[in-house]
Design a protein around this motif. Structure first.
Motif, PDB file in Angstrom:
ATOM      1  N   GLU A 176     109.422 110.276  58.648  1.00 45.80           N
ATOM      2  CA  GLU A 176     108.176 109.980  59.352  1.00 45.80           C
ATOM      3  C   GLU A 176     108.093 110.886  60.565  1.00 45.80           C
ATOM      4  O   GLU A 176     109.105 111.390  61.054  1.00 45.80           O
ATOM      5  N   LEU A 177     106.865 111.089  61.052  1.00 49.10           N
ATOM      6  CA  LEU A 177     106.684 112.033  62.156  1.00 49.10           C
ATOM      7  C   LEU A 177     105.418 111.680  62.929  1.00 49.10           C
ATOM      8  O   LEU A 177     104.396 111.317  62.337  1.00 49.10           O
ATOM      9  N   LEU A 194     100.345 121.243  52.758  1.00 45.92           N
ATOM     10  CA  LEU A 194     100.178 119.827  52.489  1.00 45.92           C
ATOM     11  C   LEU A 194      99.208 119.219  53.499  1.00 45.92           C
ATOM     12  O   LEU A 194      99.045 119.732  54.609  1.00 45.92           O
ATOM     13  N   SER A 195      98.590 118.115  53.112  1.00 44.29           N
ATOM     14  CA  SER A 195      97.574 117.479  53.938  1.00 44.29           C
ATOM     15  C   SER A 195      97.855 115.990  54.077  1.00 44.29           C
ATOM     16  O   SER A 195      98.667 115.422  53.341  1.00 44.29           O
ATOM     17  N   VAL A 196      97.156 115.369  55.028  1.00 42.72           N
ATOM     18  CA  VAL A 196      97.170 113.915  55.172  1.00 42.72           C
ATOM     19  C   VAL A 196      95.724 113.431  55.197  1.00 42.72           C
ATOM     20  O   VAL A 196      94.829 114.133  55.663  1.00 42.72           O
ATOM     21  N   ARG A 197      95.517 112.228  54.686  1.00 46.61           N
ATOM     22  CA  ARG A 197      94.188 111.610  54.667  1.00 46.61           C
ATOM     23  C   ARG A 197      94.056 110.745  55.911  1.00 46.61           C
ATOM     24  O   ARG A 197      94.909 109.903  56.182  1.00 46.61           O
ATOM     25  N   VAL A 198      93.009 110.978  56.688  1.00 49.93           N
ATOM     26  CA  VAL A 198      92.804 110.197  57.909  1.00 49.93           C
ATOM     27  C   VAL A 198      91.441 109.518  57.853  1.00 49.93           C
ATOM     28  O   VAL A 198      90.537 109.959  57.141  1.00 49.93           O
ATOM     29  N   PHE A 204     102.911 109.478  60.773  1.00 53.91           N
ATOM     30  CA  PHE A 204     102.685 109.710  59.349  1.00 53.91           C
ATOM     31  C   PHE A 204     104.020 109.645  58.613  1.00 53.91           C
ATOM     32  O   PHE A 204     105.067 110.004  59.163  1.00 53.91           O
ATOM     33  N   MET A 205     103.966 109.201  57.355  1.00 51.37           N
ATOM     34  CA  MET A 205     105.155 109.109  56.522  1.00 51.37           C
ATOM     35  C   MET A 205     105.001 110.008  55.299  1.00 51.37           C
ATOM     36  O   MET A 205     103.894 110.481  54.998  1.00 51.37           O
ATOM     37  N   ASP A 250      95.309 119.381  57.420  1.00 53.98           N
ATOM     38  CA  ASP A 250      96.487 120.080  56.909  1.00 53.98           C
ATOM     39  C   ASP A 250      97.609 120.098  57.940  1.00 53.98           C
ATOM     40  O   ASP A 250      97.355 120.196  59.148  1.00 53.98           O
ATOM     41  N   LEU A 251      98.837 120.060  57.448  1.00 57.21           N
ATOM     42  CA  LEU A 251     100.003 120.104  58.326  1.00 57.21           C
ATOM     43  C   LEU A 251     100.446 121.542  58.559  1.00 57.21           C
ATOM     44  O   LEU A 251     100.308 122.402  57.689  1.00 57.21           O
ATOM     45  N   HIS A 252     100.997 121.796  59.734  1.00 58.59           N
ATOM     46  CA  HIS A 252     101.702 123.049  59.978  1.00 58.59           C
ATOM     47  C   HIS A 252     103.017 123.012  59.200  1.00 58.59           C
ATOM     48  O   HIS A 252     103.583 121.943  58.950  1.00 58.59           O
ATOM     49  N   ALA A 253     103.503 124.190  58.827  1.00 60.06           N
ATOM     50  CA  ALA A 253     104.709 124.259  58.003  1.00 60.06           C
ATOM     51  C   ALA A 253     105.895 123.577  58.678  1.00 60.06           C
ATOM     52  O   ALA A 253     106.670 122.862  58.027  1.00 60.06           O
ATOM     53  N   GLN A 254     106.038 123.767  59.997  1.00 53.85           N
ATOM     54  CA  GLN A 254     107.180 123.162  60.682  1.00 53.85           C
ATOM     55  C   GLN A 254     107.082 121.643  60.699  1.00 53.85           C
ATOM     56  O   GLN A 254     108.105 120.937  60.663  1.00 53.85           O
ATOM     57  N   ASP A 255     105.857 121.117  60.718  1.00 54.36           N
ATOM     58  CA  ASP A 255     105.690 119.665  60.685  1.00 54.36           C
ATOM     59  C   ASP A 255     106.013 119.109  59.300  1.00 54.36           C
ATOM     60  O   ASP A 255     106.571 118.007  59.179  1.00 54.36           O
ATOM     61  N   ALA A 256     105.652 119.853  58.258  1.00 52.57           N
ATOM     62  CA  ALA A 256     106.024 119.432  56.906  1.00 52.57           C
ATOM     63  C   ALA A 256     107.545 119.385  56.773  1.00 52.57           C
ATOM     64  O   ALA A 256     108.108 118.441  56.200  1.00 52.57           O
ATOM     65  N   PHE A 257     108.214 120.389  57.323  1.00 50.59           N
ATOM     66  CA  PHE A 257     109.682 120.427  57.292  1.00 50.59           C
ATOM     67  C   PHE A 257     110.274 119.200  57.983  1.00 50.59           C
ATOM     68  O   PHE A 257     111.157 118.517  57.446  1.00 50.59           O
ATOM     69  N   LEU A 258     109.782 118.894  59.186  1.00 54.75           N
ATOM     70  CA  LEU A 258     110.320 117.765  59.948  1.00 54.75           C
ATOM     71  C   LEU A 258     109.997 116.427  59.287  1.00 54.75           C
ATOM     72  O   LEU A 258     110.816 115.500  59.310  1.00 54.75           O
TER      73      LEU A 258
END
Length: 227
Positions: free
Chosen positions: A86-87, A35-39, A111-112, A72-80
């Motif tokens: 939010e993280l 997964l990704s985030v738009r910045v 990010f949310m 892109d997010l790291h897998a552990q960050d997607a989990f959290l």
């Protein structure tokens, strides 16, 4: 009219694949999809990882700039993020470097879940690799599917992970099939793909099952074997 998008919301992906949010979360936290985030205008340091003689990894910055686009997010960050809603993030992944992080002395960003998106290339890669159809089933898998860069292929249910030159060869063969003239000269297609060798077996020697992907008439012509 359908807009050609570079990325999609999670709601669009769940609707396309006909899966629940729980299933999507499972894929993300197990690194099946990135997964990704738009910045926008974010001060990012891009770099690569190198290893010392004693096996310790360290980062080597290659560029620092104000960046707008997808990270892109790291897998552990997607989990959290799914778990907490939010993280705060300062470290990311990117297809163009080993790592991407906020520049030193910059404040981390919150990010949310609503910020999450999926790249088109990542969507296509997963669909080609898994055989997942738009309806979320595997029953009517087409004989040939390919990611946008043709490096992930499924041919008659068999998955192939190709190098850059191999992917270009398959792309050219696929285009020839679409044009109605599937058989093309092997040396010509290898030259057009930028291969150093003019033997198909040399270019695909890293693919033990390549003859299940590409068919030869034994007279110098080749075509895709996905009927």
């Amino acid at each position: 009219m359908e807009i050609e998008k570079a990325y999609f919301t999670l709601q669009e992906i769940m609707a396309r694949w006909n899966i629940s949010e729980a299933d999507l979360v499972y894929l993300a936290e197990n690194d099946r999809i990135r997964l990704s985030v738009r910045v926008f205008n974010m001060p990012i340091e891009f770099g690569d990882h190198e290893t010392t003689d004693d096996g310790q990894r360290y980062s080597v910055p290659s560029a620092r700039k104000r960046y707008s686009g997808l990270l892109d997010l790291h897998a552990q960050d997607a989990f959290l993020l799914f778990r907490c809603g939010e993280l705060v993030l300062s470290e990311f992944r990117t297809p163009n470097a080993d790592h991407a992080s906020l520049q030193p002395d910059e404040s981390a960003v919150v990010f949310m879940i609503g910020d999450l998106v999926l790249r088109r290339a990542e969507r296509d890669r997963f669909e080609a690799e898994s055989g997942f159809s738009r309806s979320g089933t595997h029953a009517l898998e087409p004989p040939f599917t390919a990611s946008a860069d043709y490096q992930t292929i499924r041919c008659n249910g068999q998955a192939f992970h190709l190098g850059l030159i191999q992917a270009q060869v398959v792309r050219l063969l696929h285009e020839a099939a679409h044009a109605g003239s599937p058989w093309i000269n092997g040396k010509s297609v290898l030259t057009s793909a930028g291969a150093r060798s003019l033997k198909m077996s040399d270019v695909f020697k890293s693919q033990p099952g390549w003859r299940d992907l590409i068919r030869s008439n034994r007279r110098g012509l080749y075509r895709l074997a996905c009927d």
